[in-house]
Design a protein around this motif. Structure first.
Motif, PDB file in Angstrom:
ATOM      1  N   VAL A 209      15.795   0.050   8.460  1.00  0.00           N
ATOM      2  CA  VAL A 209      15.597   1.493   8.453  1.00  0.00           C
ATOM      3  C   VAL A 209      15.870   1.991   7.042  1.00  0.00           C
ATOM      4  N   VAL A 210      14.885   2.656   6.463  1.00  0.00           N
ATOM      5  CA  VAL A 210      15.034   3.166   5.098  1.00  0.00           C
ATOM      6  C   VAL A 210      15.495   4.611   5.198  1.00  0.00           C
TER       7      VAL A 210
ATOM      8  N   GLY B 146      12.270  -1.197   1.920  1.00  0.00           N
ATOM      9  CA  GLY B 146      12.480  -1.856   3.203  1.00  0.00           C
ATOM     10  C   GLY B 146      11.915  -3.251   3.240  1.00  0.00           C
ATOM     11  N   LEU B 147      10.780  -3.454   2.592  1.00  0.00           N
ATOM     12  CA  LEU B 147      10.100  -4.741   2.621  1.00  0.00           C
ATOM     13  C   LEU B 147      10.924  -5.840   1.960  1.00  0.00           C
ATOM     14  N   ARG B 148      11.789  -5.456   1.050  1.00  0.00           N
ATOM     15  CA  ARG B 148      12.632  -6.449   0.367  1.00  0.00           C
ATOM     16  C   ARG B 148      13.538  -7.194   1.340  1.00  0.00           C
ATOM     17  N   HIS B 149      13.810  -6.625   2.480  1.00  0.00           N
ATOM     18  CA  HIS B 149      14.725  -7.235   3.445  1.00  0.00           C
ATOM     19  C   HIS B 149      13.985  -7.997   4.544  1.00  0.00           C
TER      20      HIS B 149
ATOM     21  N   THR C 218       2.391  -9.340   5.630  1.00  0.00           N
ATOM     22  CA  THR C 218       3.377  -9.052   4.585  1.00  0.00           C
ATOM     23  C   THR C 218       2.850  -9.420   3.197  1.00  0.00           C
ATOM     24  N   GLY C 219       2.099 -10.517   3.105  1.00  0.00           N
ATOM     25  CA  GLY C 219       1.600 -10.957   1.810  1.00  0.00           C
ATOM     26  C   GLY C 219       0.747  -9.915   1.104  1.00  0.00           C
ATOM     27  N   PRO C 220      -0.304  -9.387   1.747  1.00  0.00           N
ATOM     28  CA  PRO C 220      -1.114  -8.348   1.098  1.00  0.00           C
ATOM     29  C   PRO C 220      -0.316  -7.092   0.757  1.00  0.00           C
ATOM     30  N   LEU C 221       0.641  -6.732   1.601  1.00  0.00           N
ATOM     31  CA  LEU C 221       1.474  -5.558   1.289  1.00  0.00           C
ATOM     32  C   LEU C 221       2.239  -5.767  -0.014  1.00  0.00           C
ATOM     33  N   ARG C 222       2.905  -6.899  -0.120  1.00  0.00           N
ATOM     34  CA  ARG C 222       3.678  -7.170  -1.335  1.00  0.00           C
ATOM     35  C   ARG C 222       2.760  -7.207  -2.560  1.00  0.00           C
TER      36      ARG C 222
END
Length: 339
Positions: free
Chosen positions: A82-83, A112-115, A170-174
């Protein structure tokens, strides 16, 4: 870009009916399947200007904070981030914050994606009162079963994209977040369309699940709709399970039939006491859907035998038959007389 309807058809217009089961848990769904692992990022740090700066994630709808309702919908996530600033929640989460706070949805998403570590991530806002687990699974299913797109998102009643009710690879998001950071130096203040415009996305029309609460009128609409006959019981049961920390898939039709039989065949106070005893017996038997159904079946048979003794032609051997697995349709729940 592809548009799909959710399984079973769209949920309908926000002014119409809601899904019958807020938990959205079909019997036998393998939530623990390692191949279906996903993470969730919930963005809960907005300014809520249209609510006069109120604490929107903490606003209650149906007795539960909006944030807790969203957390219940993604309870199958391996990790939930939760951000926002930390607060008490009904479910355990990891807290994250964009730097600086208030930097907008892209900066919050990156924080948030870092976690997260799963190949798929569900990205949600914290103001979705009608989101359920079935919707979350519907977002993830195309990504798990052959779709080559980068993500799946819902569209609202006007056909507008809702990128904060979505599942992504997750890959395309990053990759795209890194590219945006490289071009602009930072993500602060950038709109979400800078990200979604560069992704290949599948769209699902679901005006109910995508309904968000931006204004007090929206809050009032949500509070009124969950109290409509036909939805209020499922909403109440879902709220009680969250409040008590119970994660149990129960056939409410079985218990309602039992309560009706006990109330009509024995006495009205017998209904709540009997259902309590059924729950206790199910827990003693190890808990679970099957234990509840079996305890309810036995109690229902007893209630029918009890009631049968009141009939003039009752015989000592008169034992009414009870189905092994009684089920109630939503229509039956709507028309069943009060217990």
């Amino acid at each position: 870009m592809t548009e799909h309807q959710p399984p079973g058809g769209p949920s309908g217009d926000p002014s119409g009916g809601l899904p019958g089961d807020p938990s959205g848990d079909p019997p036998g769904d393998p939530l623990g399947d390692p191949d279906s692992a996903y993470d969730a990022v919930v963005l809960a740090g907005g300014a809520a200007r249209r609510l006069g700066g109120a604490d929107k994630p903490g606003v209650r709808v149906g007795g539960r904070a909006l944030l807790d309702r969203v957390l219940a919908a993604c309870a199958g996530a391996r990790t939930t981030v939760v951000v926002a600033g930390p607060r008490p929640t009904a479910r355990p989460v990891i807290w994250a914050r964009e730097d600086p706070p208030g930097g907008g949805p892209l900066a919050a998403l990156a924080a948030g994606l870092r976690h997260t570590t799963a190949d798929h991530v569900v990205v949600l806002s914290a103001d979705l009162p009608f989101l359920d687990r079935r919707t979350v699974r519907g977002l993830l299913t195309p990504l798990r079963h052959g779709a080559t797109t980068d993500g799946v998102l819902l569209t609202d009643s006007d056909g507008r994209d809702q990128p904060l009710v979505a599942a992504y690879r997750t890959g395309p998001l990053r990759r795209e977040l890194a590219a945006l950071t490289g071009r602009h130096g930072e993500l602060t203040g950038l709109p979400l369309r800078r990200l979604t415009g560069s992704l290949d996305l599948t769209r699902i029309s679901d005006p109910v699940a995508s309904f968000d609460c931006d204004t007090w009128d929206d809050i009032a609409t949500a509070r009124a709709r969950i109290r409509e006959h036909g939805h209020v019981l499922d909403e109440w049961i879902s709220a009680v399970k969250d409040e008590l920390g119970i994660d149990l898939d129960v056939d409410t039709g079985v218990l309602l039939d039992l309560a009706r039989d006990a109330a009509h065949g024995v006495a009205r106070p017998a209904a709540p006491l009997t259902t309590f005893l059924v729950g206790y017996a199910a827990a003693q038997a190890g808990g679970g859907r099957e234990a509840v159904a079996e305890a309810a079946r036995k109690a229902a048979a007893l209630a029918l035998r009890w009631a049968d003794e009141e009939t003039p032609d009752a015989t000592p051997d008169a034992t009414p038959e009870v189905p092994e697995a009684p089920h109630a349709t939503p229509e039956a729940l709507d028309t069943r007389p009060d217990a």
